[in-house]
Enzyme design. Structure first.
Site, short mmCIF file in Angstrom:
data_model
loop_
_atom_site.label_atom_id
_atom_site.label_comp_id
_atom_site.label_asym_id
_atom_site.label_seq_id
_atom_site.Cartn_x
_atom_site.Cartn_y
_atom_site.Cartn_z
N GLY A 69 11.12 -3.01 5.73
CA GLY A 69 10.40 -4.27 5.69
C GLY A 69 9.70 -4.56 4.07
O GLY A 69 9.98 -5.63 3.63
N HIS A 70 9.23 -3.55 3.51
CA HIS A 70 8.92 -3.76 2.21
C HIS A 70 10.07 -4.06 1.27
O HIS A 70 10.01 -4.98 0.44
CB HIS A 70 8.10 -2.48 1.62
CG HIS A 70 6.90 -2.13 2.22
ND1 HIS A 70 6.73 -0.99 2.97
CD2 HIS A 70 5.67 -2.66 2.27
CE1 HIS A 70 5.47 -0.90 3.48
NE2 HIS A 70 4.74 -2.02 2.90
N MET A 91 0.70 -1.25 -0.07
CA MET A 91 -0.19 -0.05 0.12
C MET A 91 0.86 1.18 0.12
O MET A 91 0.34 2.46 0.41
CB MET A 91 -1.20 -0.02 1.21
CG MET A 91 -1.95 -1.25 1.11
SD MET A 91 -3.46 -0.76 2.04
CE MET A 91 -2.69 -0.84 3.66
N GLN A 138 -10.39 -2.59 2.46
CA GLN A 138 -9.81 -3.56 3.57
C GLN A 138 -9.69 -2.51 4.89
O GLN A 138 -9.25 -2.87 6.04
CB GLN A 138 -8.62 -4.03 3.39
CG GLN A 138 -7.33 -3.00 3.17
CD GLN A 138 -5.95 -3.68 2.96
OE1 GLN A 138 -5.99 -4.27 1.64
NE2 GLN A 138 -5.14 -4.17 3.47
O1 PAF Z 1 -0.37 -6.25 3.60
C1 PAF Z 1 -0.38 -5.05 3.03
O2 PAF Z 1 0.25 -4.05 2.75
C2 PAF Z 1 -1.94 -5.14 2.14
O3 PAF Z 1 -2.81 -5.78 3.12
C3 PAF Z 1 -1.99 -5.55 0.78
C4 PAF Z 1 -1.26 -7.27 0.61
C5 PAF Z 1 -1.17 -4.92 0.05
C6 PAF Z 1 -3.28 -5.69 0.21
O4 PAF Z 1 -3.90 -4.59 0.05
#
Ligand code: PAF
Length: 284
Positions: free
Chosen positions: A36-37, A30, A61
């Protein structure tokens, strides 16, 4: 790095790739990327010839009282980091591109009840259906061979694994260990919401999980009592804990035999920021 915002252009690009040899790895995010990413992206780079990353803040979500509208957006910095990490393609759709009929009217992928309704699901009832729906859509668009997720969102990871298995998606799901700040706080985009005083308290969440893990490893204690005392420890530190729970790693069920792999998971509010974390119960 190619940046694409439309599904049509993405499809054309993916179609060309599918005539070439080699694997495509996908990292959904997101945005507001942190170390971490970037570890997920590096892992994707190590295992595949082509790396796709998505940045999409998925309205489906988020609950009504959650932070969708304030979710940190740092596109320029994210693009630079992904280009430096040698990602091949960044997909950045807007909400109308992802949900032509609007998120509230879209066809949904419903996460499995057992995994969807416990722990995070108790406090965020619509969350996981939003996650499975958007991830299934992204998988359909990108058709990756591998997708990479962080263990920080342990329940999400298990739900995605189940979705892929239940819906026979030919995608292998790889997990990457949580990246932590020097003081132990798990990296999260939401850490930027913490004021200085809260930031000083925040690592106590991880410390509490480590304490629970150590108790479980030392003896076979009364797990309910350990969980209750961990909740108390968090309250004393200034959190409003939502749960501390010892579960089976495989399916988040209640562990029975002592030799089942276990994980301790917690969620707690610190001021207006919601933090989650988890620690596996093993001595390493
Ligand atoms: O973990 C996240 O950042 C989100 O839940 C994802 C997997 C990108 C889905 O929107």
């Amino acid at each position: 790095m190619k940046i694409i915002t439309s599904v049509a252009e993405l499809r054309a690009h993916i179609l060309r790739w599918r005539t070439q040899a080699g694997l495509t790895a996908f990292v959904p995010t997101m945005g507001n990327l942190h170390a971490g990413h970037m570890k997920l992206v590096r892992h994707a780079r190590d295992i595949a010839e082509r790396v796709v990353v998505s940045i999409f803040v998925n309205p489906m979500q988020f609950g009504q009282d959650e932070d969708f509208k304030n979710y940190p957006v740092t596109h320029e910095r994210d693009i630079e980091a992904l280009a430096d990490a040698d990602a091949d393609l960044l997909f950045m759709p807007d909400v109308s591109e992802m949900y032509a009929a609007g998120p509230e009217h879209t066809t949904q992928v419903v996460a499995p009840t057992g995994l969807r309704t416990v722990l995070e699901g108790e406090f965020r009832p619509a969350h996981f259906n939003g996650v499975t729906t958007v991830v299934a859509k992204l998988f359909n668009m990108i058709q990756p061979d591998v997708a990479v997720f962080g263990e920080k969102d342990f329940q999400q990871l298990l739900i995605i694994r189940r979705m892929v298995s239940d819906l026979n998606m030919p995608i292998s799901i790889e997990a990457v260990a949580t990246v932590r700040e020097a003081d132990g706080l798990a990296m999260s985009s939401r850490n930027s919401y913490l004021c200085a005083a809260e930031r000083a308290i925040a690592p106590r969440l991880y410390q509490t999980l480590l304490d629970v893990r150590d108790l479980l490893l030392k003896s076979e204690p009364d797990v309910d009592a350990v969980e209750a005392s961990a909740m108390e420890q968090l309250r004393d530190a200034g959190f409003r804990p939502q749960y501390v729970s010892v579960r089976r790693c495989a399916d988040l069920g209640m562990p029975k035999a002592g030799n089942e792999a276990r994980v301790v998971l917690a969620a707690a509010m610190l001021g207006s920021t919601r933090l989650i974390d988890n620690v596996k119960v093993s001595s390493t």
